[in-house]
Design a protein around this motif. Structure first.
Motif, PDB file in Angstrom:
ATOM      1  N   LYS A 156     -14.496  11.877  10.182  1.00  0.00           N
ATOM      2  CA  LYS A 156     -13.623  10.806   9.702  1.00  0.00           C
ATOM      3  C   LYS A 156     -13.471  10.874   8.180  1.00  0.00           C
ATOM      4  O   LYS A 156     -14.336  11.389   7.479  1.00  0.00           O
ATOM      5  N   LYS A 175      -6.484  -0.068   2.410  1.00  0.00           N
ATOM      6  CA  LYS A 175      -5.176  -0.031   3.064  1.00  0.00           C
ATOM      7  C   LYS A 175      -4.308   1.065   2.456  1.00  0.00           C
ATOM      8  O   LYS A 175      -3.600   1.781   3.179  1.00  0.00           O
ATOM      9  N   ASP A 195      -5.583   4.262   3.969  1.00  0.00           N
ATOM     10  CA  ASP A 195      -5.226   4.392   5.386  1.00  0.00           C
ATOM     11  C   ASP A 195      -3.741   4.727   5.541  1.00  0.00           C
ATOM     12  O   ASP A 195      -3.373   5.586   6.362  1.00  0.00           O
ATOM     13  N   ASP A 196      -2.884   4.060   4.767  1.00  0.00           N
ATOM     14  CA  ASP A 196      -1.445   4.330   4.831  1.00  0.00           C
ATOM     15  C   ASP A 196      -1.155   5.759   4.391  1.00  0.00           C
ATOM     16  O   ASP A 196      -0.331   6.455   5.004  1.00  0.00           O
ATOM     17  N   TRP A 197      -1.809   6.188   3.333  1.00  0.00           N
ATOM     18  CA  TRP A 197      -1.600   7.549   2.828  1.00  0.00           C
ATOM     19  C   TRP A 197      -2.057   8.588   3.851  1.00  0.00           C
ATOM     20  O   TRP A 197      -1.380   9.599   4.069  1.00  0.00           O
ATOM     21  N   LEU A 198      -3.201   8.338   4.505  1.00  0.00           N
ATOM     22  CA  LEU A 198      -3.677   9.266   5.531  1.00  0.00           C
ATOM     23  C   LEU A 198      -2.660   9.398   6.657  1.00  0.00           C
ATOM     24  O   LEU A 198      -2.421  10.505   7.169  1.00  0.00           O
ATOM     25  N   THR A 199      -2.059   8.281   7.039  1.00  0.00           N
ATOM     26  CA  THR A 199      -1.087   8.282   8.134  1.00  0.00           C
ATOM     27  C   THR A 199       0.170   9.070   7.777  1.00  0.00           C
ATOM     28  O   THR A 199       0.721   9.793   8.612  1.00  0.00           O
ATOM     29  N   LYS A 200       0.587   8.959   6.523  1.00  0.00           N
ATOM     30  CA  LYS A 200       1.847   9.578   6.095  1.00  0.00           C
ATOM     31  C   LYS A 200       1.692  11.033   5.653  1.00  0.00           C
ATOM     32  O   LYS A 200       2.682  11.771   5.587  1.00  0.00           O
ATOM     33  N   THR A 201       0.479  11.451   5.333  1.00  0.00           N
ATOM     34  CA  THR A 201       0.278  12.798   4.786  1.00  0.00           C
ATOM     35  C   THR A 201       0.093  13.808   5.915  1.00  0.00           C
ATOM     36  O   THR A 201      -0.756  13.642   6.781  1.00  0.00           O
ATOM     37  N   THR A 202       0.889  14.863   5.862  1.00  0.00           N
ATOM     38  CA  THR A 202       0.822  15.898   6.908  1.00  0.00           C
ATOM     39  C   THR A 202      -0.010  17.099   6.479  1.00  0.00           C
ATOM     40  O   THR A 202      -0.538  17.826   7.319  1.00  0.00           O
TER      41      THR A 202
END
Length: 237
Positions: free
Chosen positions: A143, A163, A166-173
């Motif tokens: 994690k 937050k 978490d948002d950056w992790l979701t958007k970063t490929t």
């Protein structure tokens, strides 16, 4: 020493990145390899106390220090030693549990200490000293995590930064040196008080970003100095 992220890549590699929020008067020396009692280490040095906030050790671990444990504490100097010197002394212990059992925490200012071991497999451990008790956690190395210093960021600010992460992790490929350093240098830039890069009226501000990364058995440290606007890479064992 005041914001830290851990991002795993596959089953072995990782990015371990921290922002140093400090008085501009607290000068630091650029990273270099030193020979200390416990072995060969690579770290940026706090010129005043001659300790560090982040290092990698030839024994196969890296570590990072954040000021404070859970909530902001009252500063009560003088302390026995600088917490940054303690980071270097940790190399004299065989494990985190050996450190907890045998290191003298008396009269040490509260801290959060993260140790990442990668000799055979990744092991991520957290030690918090609140001035009275030691608190230990073994974390899931699969994690990603973010820590924010409790001395500078209250509960609300820490939640906001979580937050953002978490948002950056979701958007970063793609996770790379560049994308992670971009998170550490650009996120919350319109908030000088609680942004990942902060500046509180030039009294305390983000001075540098230090990153340790392991990619295909190659260990390297990167160091970005905000004043010089210079990024330098330092290979290690």
């Amino acid at each position: 020493m005041c914001t830290l992220t851990y991002i795993p890549i596959g089953s072995e590699d990782f990015y371990f990145t921290t922002n140093r929020d400090e008085s501009p008067l607290r000068e630091a020396l650029f990273p270099k390899i030193y020979q200390i009692d416990s072995g060969e280490v690579l770290f940026p040095k706090d010129k005043l106390a001659e300790g560090t906030w982040m290092m990698c050790h030839e024994k196969g671990f890296s570590s990072c220090l954040l000021n404070g444990a859970f909530e902001k504490h009252e500063h009560k100097p003088p302390y026995r030693i600088s917490r940054g010197v303690m980071v270097l002394e940790y190399g004299n212990y065989s494990s985190v549990k050996d450190f907890i059992s045998n290191f003298s925490f008396n009269n040490i200012e509260p801290f959060t200490f993260i140790v990442l071991n990668y000799v055979n497999e990744r092991v991520l451990e957290e030690v918090r000293w609140d001035g009275v008790s030691v608190h230990y956690r073994k974390l899931d190395t699969a994690k990603s995590y973010i820590w924010s210093s409790s001395t500078l960021y209250n509960k609300g600010a820490r939640s906001m930064r979580q937050k953002w992460f978490d948002d950056w992790l979701t958007k970063t490929t793609v996770f790379s040196k560049e994308t992670i350093l971009n998170f550490h240098t650009q996120t919350g830039k319109d908030d000088p008080i609680n942004g990942i890069v902060m500046n509180r009226k030039e009294k305390v501000k983000t001075l540098c970003v230090t990153q340790i990364r392991k990619e295909e058995n190659v260990l390297q440290m990167s160091y970005y100095d905000f004043e010089m606007k210079k990024l330098t890479d330092y290979p290690f064992k």
